[in-house]
Design a protein around this motif. Structure first.
Motif, PDB file in Angstrom:
ATOM      1  N   GLY A   1      29.928  38.525  28.350  1.00  0.00           N
ATOM      2  CA  GLY A   1      29.964  37.101  28.658  1.00  0.00           C
ATOM      3  C   GLY A   1      31.323  36.588  29.073  1.00  0.00           C
ATOM      4  N   PHE A   2      32.293  37.489  29.273  1.00  0.00           N
ATOM      5  CA  PHE A   2      33.659  37.068  29.574  1.00  0.00           C
ATOM      6  C   PHE A   2      34.184  37.822  30.798  1.00  0.00           C
ATOM      7  N   PHE A   3      34.446  39.116  30.671  1.00  0.00           N
ATOM      8  CA  PHE A   3      34.921  39.891  31.813  1.00  0.00           C
ATOM      9  C   PHE A   3      34.458  41.337  31.685  1.00  0.00           C
ATOM     10  N   ARG A   4      34.388  42.024  32.825  1.00  0.00           N
ATOM     11  CA  ARG A   4      33.956  43.423  32.852  1.00  0.00           C
ATOM     12  C   ARG A   4      34.856  44.192  33.809  1.00  0.00           C
TER      13      ARG A   4
ATOM     14  N   ALA B   1      41.239  43.528  44.613  1.00  0.00           N
ATOM     15  CA  ALA B   1      42.580  44.093  44.785  1.00  0.00           C
ATOM     16  C   ALA B   1      43.624  43.395  43.929  1.00  0.00           C
ATOM     17  N   LEU B   2      43.237  42.266  43.318  1.00  0.00           N
ATOM     18  CA  LEU B   2      44.207  41.437  42.594  1.00  0.00           C
ATOM     19  C   LEU B   2      44.006  41.454  41.084  1.00  0.00           C
ATOM     20  N   SER B   3      43.047  42.247  40.592  1.00  0.00           N
ATOM     21  CA  SER B   3      42.808  42.251  39.147  1.00  0.00           C
ATOM     22  C   SER B   3      42.018  43.491  38.751  1.00  0.00           C
ATOM     23  N   TYR B   4      42.113  43.827  37.485  1.00  0.00           N
ATOM     24  CA  TYR B   4      41.392  44.983  36.958  1.00  0.00           C
ATOM     25  C   TYR B   4      39.984  44.631  36.484  1.00  0.00           C
ATOM     26  N   TYR B   5      39.737  43.330  36.257  1.00  0.00           N
ATOM     27  CA  TYR B   5      38.448  42.925  35.695  1.00  0.00           C
ATOM     28  C   TYR B   5      37.802  41.836  36.551  1.00  0.00           C
ATOM     29  N   ASP B   6      36.494  41.760  36.428  1.00  0.00           N
ATOM     30  CA  ASP B   6      35.678  40.762  37.126  1.00  0.00           C
ATOM     31  C   ASP B   6      35.268  39.695  36.111  1.00  0.00           C
ATOM     32  N   THR B   7      35.522  38.409  36.400  1.00  0.00           N
ATOM     33  CA  THR B   7      35.199  37.339  35.457  1.00  0.00           C
ATOM     34  C   THR B   7      33.927  36.572  35.828  1.00  0.00           C
ATOM     35  N   THR B   8      33.086  37.173  36.680  1.00  0.00           N
ATOM     36  CA  THR B   8      31.804  36.536  36.983  1.00  0.00           C
ATOM     37  C   THR B   8      31.004  36.215  35.721  1.00  0.00           C
TER      38      THR B   8
ATOM     39  N   THR C   1      28.587  32.233  31.680  1.00  0.00           N
ATOM     40  CA  THR C   1      28.619  31.779  30.296  1.00  0.00           C
ATOM     41  C   THR C   1      28.977  30.303  30.207  1.00  0.00           C
ATOM     42  N   LEU C   2      29.995  29.891  30.935  1.00  0.00           N
ATOM     43  CA  LEU C   2      30.407  28.490  30.905  1.00  0.00           C
ATOM     44  C   LEU C   2      29.303  27.569  31.406  1.00  0.00           C
ATOM     45  N   ASP C   3      28.659  27.945  32.492  1.00  0.00           N
ATOM     46  CA  ASP C   3      27.582  27.105  33.024  1.00  0.00           C
ATOM     47  C   ASP C   3      26.406  27.010  32.055  1.00  0.00           C
TER      48      ASP C   3
ATOM     49  N   ALA D   1      33.516  24.777  36.131  1.00  0.00           N
ATOM     50  CA  ALA D   1      33.863  26.092  35.585  1.00  0.00           C
ATOM     51  C   ALA D   1      35.100  26.686  36.248  1.00  0.00           C
ATOM     52  N   ARG D   2      35.324  26.385  37.517  1.00  0.00           N
ATOM     53  CA  ARG D   2      36.485  26.945  38.220  1.00  0.00           C
ATOM     54  C   ARG D   2      37.797  26.560  37.553  1.00  0.00           C
ATOM     55  N   HIS D   3      37.909  25.311  37.126  1.00  0.00           N
ATOM     56  CA  HIS D   3      39.153  24.829  36.529  1.00  0.00           C
ATOM     57  C   HIS D   3      39.426  25.526  35.195  1.00  0.00           C
TER      58      HIS D   3
END
Length: 386
Positions: free
Chosen positions: A119-122, A138-145, A150-152, A191-193
């Motif tokens: 529910g946070f990052f993978r 290319a800018l991070s090791y994890y995906d926060t989708t 979860t927030l929505d 959720a973006r903010h």
């Protein structure tokens, strides 16, 4: 004739008269954020109504869940978030000594690094070194989708933006390097903010909002206390919840060194900010007293009126609630999401409010007298209930 205030009269808990505004300030700190959830739960049980909640990073997530739910659902939704985050690790038994517990703690954190947090990052399938330059991969090791989903699911964004609780979250504009606050007093938040406020590089990807890209606000300051004080418009009581203490003992092991470095880096000079603001208030009080003693013919002088405006301010009481780590918690404490550790942090937050309320008479006297001061009413080192 002035219009009547549409809000119902504020109810105060026994022994603590509440001023016109109560603010809850939530620092960043990853897995330590369940301490803040415990604070929220015990504040509600104590009858303390919060008007304004501000957060950085994990504090922004907790703040959004707080502002985006009615009072009777806040704790339930916070518990849903934290139990989901802890679901990837087992419930560990009480272990016989701190050394073994620390080993399990570090192992748990390594599992999080390898598998992420539900529910946070993978973790991304492709390492960022092999991803297309400029892409999120290319800018991070994890995906926060998962965090957006979860927030929505847990936050009513209409209530966040149109409800009674003001929400402020901080992030950093990557290209300008400037600290930015998103605040429902002047814009609509989604959720973006919240994700931008917690986009800590290089682990988590930057977040785009209206053509600008943002990272975690903790890169500049790990506490939104300054934003609260810069926009104070009435007498205020602030509960400042810090997840990293500014003070601690000398490290004895390399693990202690890692932990202490993070404490110093992320404590964000909270005490320094508070002390400086209180010193400025003392100086302004001197100005007010001096102006009050001036002859009447000097009171209309333009410079004197400018001084009066500069020195005008409302009383402030800041209550510090600081998480102080157990002996077995090392440098991985901010990403060790096991269920037992989450529950212990939550319990520690409850305990901090209980200890504060047991000594609330000193804060009450400050509020009644209209003075400004800061308080840390929990024992140091912190004691545990039970």
């Amino acid at each position: 004739m002035a219009e009547a205030d549409p809000r119902p009269p504020r109810m105060s808990p026994p022994g603590l008269p509440l001023p016109d505004c109560v603010a809850l300030v939530l620092q960043g700190g990853g897995a330590l954020g369940s301490y803040q959830a415990g604070v929220v739960e015990r504040l509600a049980e104590s009858g303390i109504e919060v008007d304004w909640v501000a957060g950085i990073s994990i504090g922004a997530i907790n703040a959004a869940i707080f502002a985006g739910n009615p009072p009777e659902r806040r704790v339930e939704r916070l518990r849903t978030f934290w139990e989901s985050a802890a679901a990837g690790l087992p419930w560990f038994p009480i272990l016989p000594d701190d050394q073994i517990r620390e080993w399990v703690h570090e192992w748990s954190a390594s599992v999080v690094l390898a598998t992420g947090v539900p529910g946070f990052f993978r973790p991304r399938f492709t390492p960022p070194q092999f991803a297309t330059p400029g892409s999120a991969a290319a800018l991070s090791y994890y995906d926060t989708t998962p965090l957006r989903e979860t927030l929505d699911a847990l936050v009513d964004w209409d209530l966040v933006n149109d409800g009674p609780v003001r929400l402020s979250v901080g992030a950093v504009d990557i290209e300008s390097g400037n600290f930015v606050y998103f605040d429902t007093a002047r814009e609509r938040i989604d959720a973006r903010h919240i994700m931008a406020s917690g986009a800590l590089p290089p682990g988590l990807p930057p977040v785009e909002i209206d053509g600008r890209w943002y990272w975690d606000g903790g890169l500049v300051s790990n506490t939104p206390l300054t934003h609260i004080l810069d926009h104070q418009r009435c007498p205020m009581l602030v509960f400042q919840v810090d997840l990293f203490p500014a003070e601690a003992t000398m490290p004895r092991t390399i693990g202690d060194v890692v932990a202490r470095e993070k404490e110093i880096r992320f404590s964000s000079r909270t005490r320094q900010v508070t002390a400086e603001r209180l010193r400025l208030r003392q100086e302004r009080e001197l100005i007010r007293r001096l102006v009050a003693r001036l002859p009447e013919e000097l009171r209309d002088d333009a410079d004197v009126r400018a001084l009066e405006v500069l020195a005008d301010e409302y009383p402030l009481s800041v209550v510090h609630l600081i998480y102080r780590a157990n002996a077995w918690e090392g440098g991985a404490r901010d990403y060790e999401f096991s269920a037992r550790t989450m529950a212990e942090h939550w319990h520690a937050g409850r305990t901090a409010i209980a200890e504060t309320m047991a000594n609330a008479q000193v804060v009450a006297a400050n509020i009644i007298d209209g003075r400004s001061a800061a308080f840390d009413l929990t024992p140091h080192p912190r004691k545990r209930e039970g």
